[in-house]
Design an enzyme around this catalytic site. Structure first.
Site, mmCIF file in Angstrom:
data_model
loop_
_atom_site.group_PDB
_atom_site.id
_atom_site.type_symbol
_atom_site.label_atom_id
_atom_site.label_comp_id
_atom_site.label_asym_id
_atom_site.label_seq_id
_atom_site.Cartn_x
_atom_site.Cartn_y
_atom_site.Cartn_z
ATOM 1 N N LYS A 155 0.753 -1.365 0.071
ATOM 2 C CA LYS A 155 -0.123 0.065 -0.059
ATOM 3 C C LYS A 155 0.873 1.339 -0.059
ATOM 4 C CE LYS A 155 -2.082 -1.260 3.782
ATOM 5 N NZ LYS A 155 -1.311 -2.145 4.039
ATOM 6 N N GLU A 181 1.553 7.084 11.176
ATOM 7 C CA GLU A 181 2.486 6.603 10.274
ATOM 8 C C GLU A 181 3.756 6.413 11.075
ATOM 9 O OE1 GLU A 181 4.048 6.267 5.998
ATOM 10 O OE2 GLU A 181 2.150 6.388 7.223
ATOM 11 N N ARG A 182 4.500 5.272 10.575
ATOM 12 C CA ARG A 182 5.787 4.920 11.198
ATOM 13 C C ARG A 182 6.705 5.814 11.121
ATOM 14 N NH1 ARG A 182 3.945 0.084 8.705
ATOM 15 N NH2 ARG A 182 3.456 -1.495 10.048
#
Length: 482
Positions: A155, A181-182
């Site tokens: 993705k 988000e990382r």
């Protein structure tokens, strides 16, 4: 008007504040703690004197009896041309180690969607340069598209490739909202945008994975407020990329539990549909410009019937489902053509030729899917001649619909390709007409146009013929010596 209250209770990211006088309005901001560094947003009026607020910053050090202050204002985001090329948090503060942007104004992140009278229906295709998307699930300009898939099916890679392709193709600006988000991925994306030169027309807004759920819940509204300025005030087209909309729903679920609401089916918050609508309905086209949104949607346990996926489906004009099975076969992008859908794929919008080609590709792939059980049990030899042709065409189409990406060149060693829609339609027609029957399936894997596969095939043939001539020449010399 100023509101001054006393903290009565702190439960993780939820804080109860007692006000002896008038209570602050819903969604207004309260500040408390040392140096007023802890920021709260009023979420519930428990009674006429107590407000229950969600924390947008860590509540460490906050205690009962501390003072909370507010002026009735809501969270705001900076808007203006000078936000381009910058990276912000949920409060509109820069997080790229540069000074705050100048010559900007601040607007509330809580804004109503455009009224229906000002919206324009979408009948224009938004081309991406990715064969599997443009051919089978075309995107709507000013519409919303979702990339559905579990963990590790591509993705985020697909989102970054779309940013790369859009930067050169469209004159508008791009906004990236990283919800949950990382931190590593955010840093890599920022660096990649600098390296490719697209950062100057992009704005990044992050509510990172290590931040409180209140911050992750509101970061999408901040990015959307900035994007609306370019659409409404400057009349520009905007590409809004969201990674990941499931994290928005997840943050809302965490907050709902902390606020004491009874969960609905499978543990999600009872207000999920309303919260998602408040965000999604602001993404639309007007007479001035359009916000086109592409959203990554994590699907828990690859279950497309999960309530989070079902609620998201209802807002989208195109749903691109990424298949773990295709990813395991290294068929990237792992778009499942049989589960993916698009409202744009009608003869009136895309034209009769595009529509009929896409339908024939899907019919061929569906036929192959039905025959897989027979092939696994009895083998290809038991199939009729027509079924064998269907299988051969489908396997060639599967490999043709793979594509090397610009953003993965460093990992794959393959040069990225951008394919025009007309080329994809023509190549698909040729494969369906058996023009590539002599070409090996592997030659069609990871190519841009089908002509590249034909060139590979011809090159391999000429090389084999050359080796054969060389071998036969050596045999003749050996006979003469004998």
């Amino acid at each position: 008007m100023h509101y001054v209250g006393t903290i009565r209770e702190v439960r993780g990211s939820v804080v109860d504040v007692f006000f002896p006088g008038e209570i602050p309005p819903m969604q207004s901001v309260l500040r408390c703690g040392e140096d007023q560094s802890v920021i709260l947003e009023v979420a519930v009026h428990v009674n006429e004197r107590t407000a229950r607020a969600i924390a947008l910053t860590p509540t460490q050090g906050l205690a009962r009896g501390d003072t909370a202050r507010g002026d009735g204002s809501t969270l705001t985001a900076p808007v203006g041309r000078n936000v381009l090329g910058r990276m912000f948090n949920v409060f509109g503060e820069p997080i790229d180690n540069q000074p705050p942007p100048t010559d900007v104004v601040r607007r509330s992140i809580h804004r109503a969607p455009l009224p229906l009278s000002e919206r324009t229906p979408g009948e224009e295709i938004f081309l991406t340069g990715i064969k599997a998307i443009d051919l089978l699930t075309p995107l709507e300009r000013g519409g919303k598209a979702g990339l559905f898939g579990g963990a590790g099916v591509g993705k985020t890679v697909l989102i970054t490739e779309l940013i790369h392709n859009m930067a050169g193709k469209y004159s508008g600006v791009s906004f990236f909202a990283g919800i949950g988000e990382r931190i590593r991925e955010g840093q890599e994306l920022y660096q990649e945008m600098i390296d490719t030169g697209v950062l100057k027309n992009t704005v990044l807004v992050f509510g990172q994975m290590d931040e409180p759920p209140g911050s992750r819940f509101r970061v999408g509204h901040t990015a959307l407020t900035m994007a609306e300025f370019f659409r409404d005030d400057l009349g520009q087209d905007v590409l809004l990329l969201i990674d990941n909309i499931f994290r928005f729903i997840q943050a809302g679920s965490e907050l709902s539990t902390l606020l004491g609401r009874l969960p609905s089916r499978l543990g999600y918050q009872p207000t999920m549909g309303n919260e998602l609508s408040q965000l999604e309905e602001r993404i639309s086209s007007s007479r001035n410009g359009a916000i086109t949104s592409i959203q990554a949607v994590y699907v828990p346990a690859d279950d497309l019937t999960d309530p989070s996926a079902v609620h998201t489906f209802s807002h989208l004009s195109a749903s691109i489902v990424l298949s773990r099975k295709r990813a395991s076969q290294s068929l990237y992008p792992a778009v499942d053509p049989l589960q993916s859908t698009s409202m744009m794929l009608t003869p009136r919008i895309v034209g009769e030729r595009h529509y009929s080609t896409a339908m024939e590709v899907r019919r061929t792939l569906a036929g192959y899917e039905e025959l897989k059980d027979i092939i696994s049990m009895l083998g290809m030899e038991e199939l009729s001649r027509e079924d064998r042709k269907t299988v051969e065409r489908a396997r060639r189409l599967e490999r043709y619909l793979t594509q090397p990406f610009f953003t993965t060149e460093a990992f794959t060693g393959m040069e990225g390709k951008l394919v025009e829609l007309e080329q994809a339609i023509e190549d698909s027609e040729r494969i369906l007409n058996d023009e590539f029957a002599e070409v090996s399936e592997s030659d069609l894997y990871m190519v841009g146009s089908a002509q590249e596969a034909m060139d590979r095939h011809n090159q391999a043939q000429s090389q084999a013929q050359g080796e054969a001539r060389q071998g036969s020449g050596g045999n003749r010399e050996g006979k003469r010596e004998a």
